[in-house]
Design a protein around this motif. Structure first.
Motif, PDB file in Angstrom:
ATOM      1  N   ALA A   1      -1.197  -2.996   8.704  1.00 42.82           N
ATOM      2  CA  ALA A   1      -2.081  -2.069   7.996  1.00 42.82           C
ATOM      3  C   ALA A   1      -2.161  -0.736   8.727  1.00 42.82           C
ATOM      4  O   ALA A   1      -2.113   0.334   8.096  1.00 42.82           O
ATOM      5  CB  ALA A   1      -3.472  -2.686   7.836  1.00 42.82           C
ATOM      6  N   ASP A   2      -2.262  -0.782  10.051  1.00 39.25           N
ATOM      7  CA  ASP A   2      -2.310   0.454  10.842  1.00 39.25           C
ATOM      8  C   ASP A   2      -1.041   1.279  10.649  1.00 39.25           C
ATOM      9  O   ASP A   2      -1.098   2.503  10.503  1.00 39.25           O
ATOM     10  CB  ASP A   2      -2.506   0.140  12.331  1.00 39.25           C
ATOM     11  CG  ASP A   2      -3.878  -0.417  12.649  1.00 39.25           C
ATOM     12  OD1 ASP A   2      -4.792  -0.314  11.803  1.00 39.25           O
ATOM     13  OD2 ASP A   2      -4.039  -0.970  13.756  1.00 39.25           O
ATOM     14  N   ILE A   3       0.107   0.619  10.639  1.00 37.70           N
ATOM     15  CA  ILE A   3       1.377   1.313  10.421  1.00 37.70           C
ATOM     16  C   ILE A   3       1.401   1.949   9.034  1.00 37.70           C
ATOM     17  O   ILE A   3       1.796   3.113   8.876  1.00 37.70           O
ATOM     18  CB  ILE A   3       2.569   0.342  10.579  1.00 37.70           C
ATOM     19  CG1 ILE A   3       2.727  -0.075  12.040  1.00 37.70           C
ATOM     20  CG2 ILE A   3       3.869   0.986  10.072  1.00 37.70           C
ATOM     21  CD1 ILE A   3       3.710  -1.205  12.252  1.00 37.70           C
TER      22      ILE A   3
ATOM     23  N   ASP B   1      -6.441   0.423  -0.047  1.00 34.54           N
ATOM     24  CA  ASP B   1      -5.398  -0.072  -0.947  1.00 34.54           C
ATOM     25  C   ASP B   1      -4.625  -1.247  -0.354  1.00 34.54           C
ATOM     26  O   ASP B   1      -3.879  -1.926  -1.058  1.00 34.54           O
ATOM     27  CB  ASP B   1      -4.404   1.049  -1.287  1.00 34.54           C
ATOM     28  CG  ASP B   1      -5.038   2.152  -2.105  1.00 34.54           C
ATOM     29  OD1 ASP B   1      -6.086   1.901  -2.725  1.00 34.54           O
ATOM     30  OD2 ASP B   1      -4.482   3.268  -2.120  1.00 34.54           O
ATOM     31  N   ILE B   2      -4.789  -1.458   0.943  1.00 34.33           N
ATOM     32  CA  ILE B   2      -4.002  -2.479   1.637  1.00 34.33           C
ATOM     33  C   ILE B   2      -4.759  -3.799   1.653  1.00 34.33           C
ATOM     34  O   ILE B   2      -5.892  -3.872   2.100  1.00 34.33           O
ATOM     35  CB  ILE B   2      -3.684  -2.027   3.076  1.00 34.33           C
ATOM     36  CG1 ILE B   2      -2.930  -0.694   3.051  1.00 34.33           C
ATOM     37  CG2 ILE B   2      -2.892  -3.110   3.810  1.00 34.33           C
ATOM     38  CD1 ILE B   2      -2.811  -0.031   4.398  1.00 34.33           C
ATOM     39  N   ASN B   3      -4.108  -4.827   1.141  1.00 32.83           N
ATOM     40  CA  ASN B   3      -4.615  -6.192   1.203  1.00 32.83           C
ATOM     41  C   ASN B   3      -3.423  -7.125   1.155  1.00 32.83           C
ATOM     42  O   ASN B   3      -2.293  -6.688   0.909  1.00 32.83           O
ATOM     43  CB  ASN B   3      -5.616  -6.470   0.076  1.00 32.83           C
ATOM     44  CG  ASN B   3      -4.996  -6.289  -1.284  1.00 32.83           C
ATOM     45  OD1 ASN B   3      -4.110  -7.052  -1.676  1.00 32.83           O
ATOM     46  ND2 ASN B   3      -5.436  -5.282  -2.024  1.00 32.83           N
TER      47      ASN B   3
ATOM     48  N   ASP C   1       2.178  -1.258  -5.712  1.00 32.09           N
ATOM     49  CA  ASP C   1       0.794  -0.939  -5.351  1.00 32.09           C
ATOM     50  C   ASP C   1       0.695   0.128  -4.260  1.00 32.09           C
ATOM     51  O   ASP C   1      -0.204   0.962  -4.274  1.00 32.09           O
ATOM     52  CB  ASP C   1       0.044  -2.188  -4.879  1.00 32.09           C
ATOM     53  CG  ASP C   1      -0.057  -3.249  -5.964  1.00 32.09           C
ATOM     54  OD1 ASP C   1      -0.111  -2.879  -7.151  1.00 32.09           O
ATOM     55  OD2 ASP C   1      -0.074  -4.448  -5.624  1.00 32.09           O
ATOM     56  N   LEU C   2       1.618   0.079  -3.297  1.00 30.65           N
ATOM     57  CA  LEU C   2       1.537   0.983  -2.156  1.00 30.65           C
ATOM     58  C   LEU C   2       2.562   2.116  -2.231  1.00 30.65           C
ATOM     59  O   LEU C   2       2.631   2.962  -1.339  1.00 30.65           O
ATOM     60  CB  LEU C   2       1.704   0.201  -0.847  1.00 30.65           C
ATOM     61  CG  LEU C   2       0.715  -0.953  -0.650  1.00 30.65           C
ATOM     62  CD1 LEU C   2       0.959  -1.647   0.682  1.00 30.65           C
ATOM     63  CD2 LEU C   2      -0.727  -0.473  -0.755  1.00 30.65           C
ATOM     64  N   ASP C   3       3.360   2.117  -3.270  1.00 25.72           N
ATOM     65  CA  ASP C   3       4.330   3.192  -3.547  1.00 25.72           C
ATOM     66  C   ASP C   3       5.361   3.424  -2.452  1.00 25.72           C
ATOM     67  O   ASP C   3       5.784   4.564  -2.219  1.00 25.72           O
ATOM     68  CB  ASP C   3       3.604   4.513  -3.852  1.00 25.72           C
ATOM     69  CG  ASP C   3       2.828   4.454  -5.143  1.00 25.72           C
ATOM     70  OD1 ASP C   3       3.311   3.807  -6.098  1.00 25.72           O
ATOM     71  OD2 ASP C   3       1.741   5.053  -5.207  1.00 25.72           O
ATOM     72  N   LEU C   4       5.771   2.358  -1.767  1.00 29.23           N
ATOM     73  CA  LEU C   4       6.866   2.505  -0.816  1.00 29.23           C
ATOM     74  C   LEU C   4       8.178   2.505  -1.593  1.00 29.23           C
ATOM     75  O   LEU C   4       8.283   1.880  -2.645  1.00 29.23           O
ATOM     76  CB  LEU C   4       6.875   1.360   0.197  1.00 29.23           C
ATOM     77  CG  LEU C   4       5.694   1.247   1.146  1.00 29.23           C
ATOM     78  CD1 LEU C   4       5.926   0.111   2.136  1.00 29.23           C
ATOM     79  CD2 LEU C   4       5.429   2.536   1.894  1.00 29.23           C
ATOM     80  N   ASP C   5       9.170   3.193  -1.065  1.00 33.16           N
ATOM     81  CA  ASP C   5      10.497   3.127  -1.665  1.00 33.16           C
ATOM     82  C   ASP C   5      11.444   2.466  -0.665  1.00 33.16           C
ATOM     83  O   ASP C   5      11.020   2.017   0.398  1.00 33.16           O
ATOM     84  CB  ASP C   5      10.983   4.519  -2.096  1.00 33.16           C
ATOM     85  CG  ASP C   5      11.081   5.505  -0.930  1.00 33.16           C
ATOM     86  OD1 ASP C   5      11.248   5.080   0.229  1.00 33.16           O
ATOM     87  OD2 ASP C   5      10.997   6.718  -1.188  1.00 33.16           O
ATOM     88  N   SER C   6      12.717   2.400  -0.995  1.00 38.15           N
ATOM     89  CA  SER C   6      13.662   1.681  -0.139  1.00 38.15           C
ATOM     90  C   SER C   6      13.797   2.329   1.237  1.00 38.15           C
ATOM     91  O   SER C   6      13.953   1.630   2.236  1.00 38.15           O
ATOM     92  CB  SER C   6      15.020   1.564  -0.820  1.00 38.15           C
ATOM     93  OG  SER C   6      15.526   2.845  -1.131  1.00 38.15           O
ATOM     94  N   ILE C   7      13.721   3.631   1.303  1.00 38.62           N
ATOM     95  CA  ILE C   7      13.785   4.323   2.600  1.00 38.62           C
ATOM     96  C   ILE C   7      12.541   3.999   3.428  1.00 38.62           C
ATOM     97  O   ILE C   7      12.640   3.752   4.636  1.00 38.62           O
ATOM     98  CB  ILE C   7      13.916   5.852   2.413  1.00 38.62           C
ATOM     99  CG1 ILE C   7      15.170   6.203   1.613  1.00 38.62           C
ATOM    100  CG2 ILE C   7      13.889   6.573   3.751  1.00 38.62           C
ATOM    101  CD1 ILE C   7      16.471   5.800   2.255  1.00 38.62           C
TER     102      ILE C   7
ATOM    103  N   THR D   1       5.215  -8.290  -0.937  1.00 37.22           N
ATOM    104  CA  THR D   1       3.795  -8.057  -0.704  1.00 37.22           C
ATOM    105  C   THR D   1       3.508  -7.915   0.797  1.00 37.22           C
ATOM    106  O   THR D   1       4.345  -8.268   1.639  1.00 37.22           O
ATOM    107  CB  THR D   1       2.940  -9.215  -1.249  1.00 37.22           C
ATOM    108  OG1 THR D   1       3.233 -10.400  -0.490  1.00 37.22           O
ATOM    109  CG2 THR D   1       3.193  -9.460  -2.731  1.00 37.22           C
ATOM    110  N   VAL D   2       2.332  -7.439   1.093  1.00 33.91           N
ATOM    111  CA  VAL D   2       1.880  -7.350   2.477  1.00 33.91           C
ATOM    112  C   VAL D   2       1.920  -8.744   3.103  1.00 33.91           C
ATOM    113  O   VAL D   2       2.363  -8.915   4.242  1.00 33.91           O
ATOM    114  CB  VAL D   2       0.470  -6.724   2.549  1.00 33.91           C
ATOM    115  CG1 VAL D   2      -0.127  -6.855   3.938  1.00 33.91           C
ATOM    116  CG2 VAL D   2       0.515  -5.261   2.104  1.00 33.91           C
ATOM    117  N   GLU D   3       1.494  -9.751   2.357  1.00 32.87           N
ATOM    118  CA  GLU D   3       1.512 -11.119   2.884  1.00 32.87           C
ATOM    119  C   GLU D   3       2.925 -11.580   3.205  1.00 32.87           C
ATOM    120  O   GLU D   3       3.148 -12.262   4.209  1.00 32.87           O
ATOM    121  CB  GLU D   3       0.850 -12.091   1.904  1.00 32.87           C
ATOM    122  CG  GLU D   3       0.764 -13.492   2.467  1.00 32.87           C
ATOM    123  CD  GLU D   3      -0.055 -14.433   1.610  1.00 32.87           C
ATOM    124  OE1 GLU D   3      -0.545 -15.439   2.169  1.00 32.87           O
ATOM    125  OE2 GLU D   3      -0.212 -14.179   0.403  1.00 32.87           O
TER     126      GLU D   3
END
Length: 83
Positions: free
Chosen positions: A12-14, A25-27, A35-41, A68-70
């Protein structure tokens, strides 16, 4: 890294510090891409950050499967327990 909670908090800190994601937004169920809008990069950058922190080799093939984060927490936990 030790406990799942510690792994989660580090992740979560990262996400907050490096990817400017709102902490609220992080769970565990949050999808990294939708949900977190990360892309492949971003995913590659995340793997590099996690590798630096864990001092473990993280296989890109394994990380392609995480959504997912999990999922990330589970994979990092497996790596650290395998020591």
């Amino acid at each position: 890294m030790q406990s799942r909670q510690h792994i989660y908090q580090t992740l979560a800190d990262i996400l907050v510090e490096e990817f400017e994601i709102e902490a609220d937004d992080i769970n565990m169920g949050a999808n990294l891409y939708t949900d977190l809008d990360l892309d492949s990069i971003d995913a590659i950058d995340l793997v590099i950050k996690l590798r630096d922190i864990t001092n473990e080799k993280i296989e890109p093939e394994v990380f392609k499967l995480v959504r997912t984060v999990e999922d990330v927490v589970n994979e990092i936990e497996k790596l650290t327990l395998a020591k």
